[in-house]
Design an enzyme around this catalytic site. Structure first.
Site, mmCIF file in Angstrom:
data_model
loop_
_atom_site.group_PDB
_atom_site.id
_atom_site.type_symbol
_atom_site.label_atom_id
_atom_site.label_comp_id
_atom_site.label_asym_id
_atom_site.label_seq_id
_atom_site.Cartn_x
_atom_site.Cartn_y
_atom_site.Cartn_z
ATOM 1 N N ILE A 154 8.780 8.172 11.408
ATOM 2 C CA ILE A 154 9.095 9.587 11.220
ATOM 3 C C ILE A 154 7.867 10.368 11.654
ATOM 4 O O ILE A 154 6.818 10.320 11.005
ATOM 5 C CB ILE A 154 9.448 9.903 9.752
ATOM 6 C CG1 ILE A 154 10.537 8.952 9.241
ATOM 7 C CG2 ILE A 154 9.880 11.361 9.617
ATOM 8 C CD1 ILE A 154 11.843 9.042 9.959
ATOM 9 N N HIS A 169 3.712 13.441 3.312
ATOM 10 C CA HIS A 169 3.678 12.277 2.421
ATOM 11 C C HIS A 169 3.753 12.820 0.994
ATOM 12 O O HIS A 169 2.807 13.439 0.503
ATOM 13 C CB HIS A 169 2.383 11.490 2.647
ATOM 14 C CG HIS A 169 2.312 10.211 1.880
ATOM 15 N ND1 HIS A 169 1.704 9.081 2.374
ATOM 16 C CD2 HIS A 169 2.766 9.868 0.661
ATOM 17 C CE1 HIS A 169 1.778 8.105 1.481
ATOM 18 N NE2 HIS A 169 2.415 8.568 0.429
ATOM 19 N N GLU A 210 7.500 3.201 -0.381
ATOM 20 C CA GLU A 210 6.960 2.124 -1.214
ATOM 21 C C GLU A 210 6.742 2.614 -2.628
ATOM 22 O O GLU A 210 6.808 3.818 -2.905
ATOM 23 C CB GLU A 210 5.640 1.594 -0.655
ATOM 24 C CG GLU A 210 4.500 2.590 -0.655
ATOM 25 C CD GLU A 210 3.212 2.010 -0.098
ATOM 26 O OE1 GLU A 210 3.120 0.785 0.048
ATOM 27 O OE2 GLU A 210 2.288 2.789 0.190
ATOM 28 N N ARG A 251 0.660 0.785 -10.154
ATOM 29 C CA ARG A 251 -0.649 0.933 -10.799
ATOM 30 C C ARG A 251 -0.948 2.415 -10.962
ATOM 31 O O ARG A 251 -0.208 3.272 -10.475
ATOM 32 C CB ARG A 251 -1.729 0.293 -9.924
ATOM 33 C CG ARG A 251 -1.687 0.826 -8.487
ATOM 34 C CD ARG A 251 -2.828 0.331 -7.628
ATOM 35 N NE ARG A 251 -2.629 0.603 -6.213
ATOM 36 C CZ ARG A 251 -2.800 1.769 -5.616
ATOM 37 N NH1 ARG A 251 -3.176 2.827 -6.328
ATOM 38 N NH2 ARG A 251 -2.613 1.901 -4.321
#
Length: 460
Positions: A203, A208, A288, A292
């Protein structure tokens, strides 16, 4: 609550966990390498144990040494921070086998979400949008080429066990795909010990966007809003902010709901982050899940008023979340700049060294997370992150102005950092307007470096 926690990390995140434990009246033991024997977390901890020499593979990645130290010092839990063993499923399992609570998800969940190809399939099963790509891993460059022909170029070659931008390459043509596939696989094997690869449609120039989630042992899952992490170099984040200027209330609610579905499908527990790319037309795709605490977690803490590390400890101890979803309200705007010991003019080459002088910014709405102190010798063996400067203000423009002022106050003498570059980004018209994407730095680097040179000359 726990009696004693082993902090299996170093630097600012070790100090961050140490402070959260102290606030909950929990005793701490810090695991350290030879190179970190005089570090601030070691000096402030109730107790420290050297787990090996400087090289990370012999110390912070040495699960045997850390488990032995935790058991010997009477710890009942291990906090892995981020990096190192934080997403090591085998280490999480071994903690459980030895009666230690791993402060994070179970080994099974880490495996489930750590394999990016398998995670894609899981997300598709619960209706979370994923980037078009291969159905599972691809065997070789030839199979990758068949997938690329089907979905169209450009494509992104990705390591199934990857993270932090490693084992990832772009390919715009069949020839480039053939050249870069083995290059990406070799990097994946070197960094993760796993050469399984898959393919995604690239993309171009997305944002993000990641959503922070918390999930307790009682089955409660909440999302704490988004962080826009679009300012990055070679897939490494440099500046993060919340909320994102690109999200409408409706899109924020839709993406947040998708993040919760993702966490529920994974059987998630503790703090985690669901990451998406957002294209220019408002379509988002799962890429993803990070199992954590994130480097940039202070951004979310500032806009929500929650202590995420405290929540991690509470969840791991079996306590329910301290807030319900309807109680999560994003207030104001927060920005974080990662300050790395590196030279942007030399392709961001690491620049470890001794801190000759240090002055940290302050004032209302300014937070600095760092383990630096005057006289500290920054080791050359680990990540170059040396400080995080965060600001919080009622509006985005006020936050930008506050960050400018904070970076002007920041003084780290003894080695080069990227602070001047971050300061110049705060003045770039596109950043000020919020017109950013993951290609921002690549497109504007020459201009920003010229501005940095001019700023350095002015300050001589």
């Amino acid at each position: 609550m726990f009696k004693r926690v082993m902090i299996a990390n170093r630097g600012e995140i070790a100090l961050r966990v140490l402070r959260a434990c102290r606030d909950l009246d929990v005793d701490t033991v810090v695991a350290c390498s030879d190179a970190d024997a005089d570090s601030l977390p070691v000096q402030l901890a109730g107790r420290s144990v050297c787990v090996g020499p400087a090289r990370a593979a012999d110390s912070y990645l040495n699960g045997d040494a850390i488990l032995t130290a935790a058991i010997a010092t009477g710890c009942d839990a291990v906090h892995p921070g981020y990096g190192f063993l934080s997403e090591n499923a085998d280490f999480a399992d071994r903690c459980a086998e030895n009666g230690l609570k791993f402060i994070g998800p179970s080994g099974d969940v880490i495996r489930r979400m750590g394999n990016k190809a398998a995670a894609r399939t899981l997300m598709q099963s619960v209706g979370v949008p994923v980037v078009p790509g291969s159905d599972g891993p691809v065997r070789d460059a030839a199979e990758a080429g068949e997938v690329a022909d089907a979905i169209g170029y450009p494509v992104l070659i990705k390591a199934a066990a990857g993270g932090g931008g490693r084992g990832m390459r772009r390919a715009f043509t069949p020839r480039e795909l053939e050249e870069k596939f083995e290059e990406a696989r070799s990097e994946a094997v070197a960094n993760f010990g796993d050469g399984e690869m898959y393919l995604e449609k690239l993309i171009l120039s997305p944002r993000h966007i990641e959503f922070q989630i918390l999930a307790d042992q009682q089955g409660n899952i909440i999302q704490l809003g988004e962080r826009d992490c679009s300012i990055q170099r070679k897939n490494q984040k440099l500046i993060e902010e919340s909320p994102s200027k690109a999200l409408t209330p409706e899109l924020r609610a839709e993406m947040g709901a998708a993040a919760v579905r993702a966490a529920r499908a994974a059987g998630y527990e503790n703090a985690g982050t669901v990451e998406f790319v957002l294209d220019g037309e408002g379509h988002f795709y799962f890429i993803e899940m990070n199992t954590r605490i994130q480097v940039e977690h202070p951004v979310t803490e500032l806009v929500t008023g929650m202590d995420l590390v405290r929540e991690q400890l509470r969840i791991a101890a079996g306590l329910p979340l301290s807030r319900r979803q309807e109680e999560i309200v994003l207030t104001g705007h927060a920005i974080e700049c990662r300050i790395n010991a590196e030279d942007p003019a030399r392709q961001f080459a690491p620049c470890p060294g001794r801190v000759e002088f240090l002055h940290l910014p302050g004032g209302p709405g300014v937070r600095v997370d760092t383990a630096l102190f005057a006289g500290y010798e920054l080791p050359p063996y680990y990540d170059s992150l040396c400080a995080k400067v965060d600001v919080h203000a009622p509006t985005r423009l006020e936050a930008v102005r506050k960050m400018r002022r904070a970076l002007e106050e920041l003084m780290i003498e003894g080695f080069s950092t990227n602070a001047t570059l971050a300061h110049q980004i705060m003045y770039h018209p596109d950043f000020v307007k919020g017109n950013i994407d993951t290609g921002f730095l690549e497109k504007n680097m020459d201009t920003l470096l010229k501005w940095c040179d001019a700023a350095e000359e002015e300050n001589l």
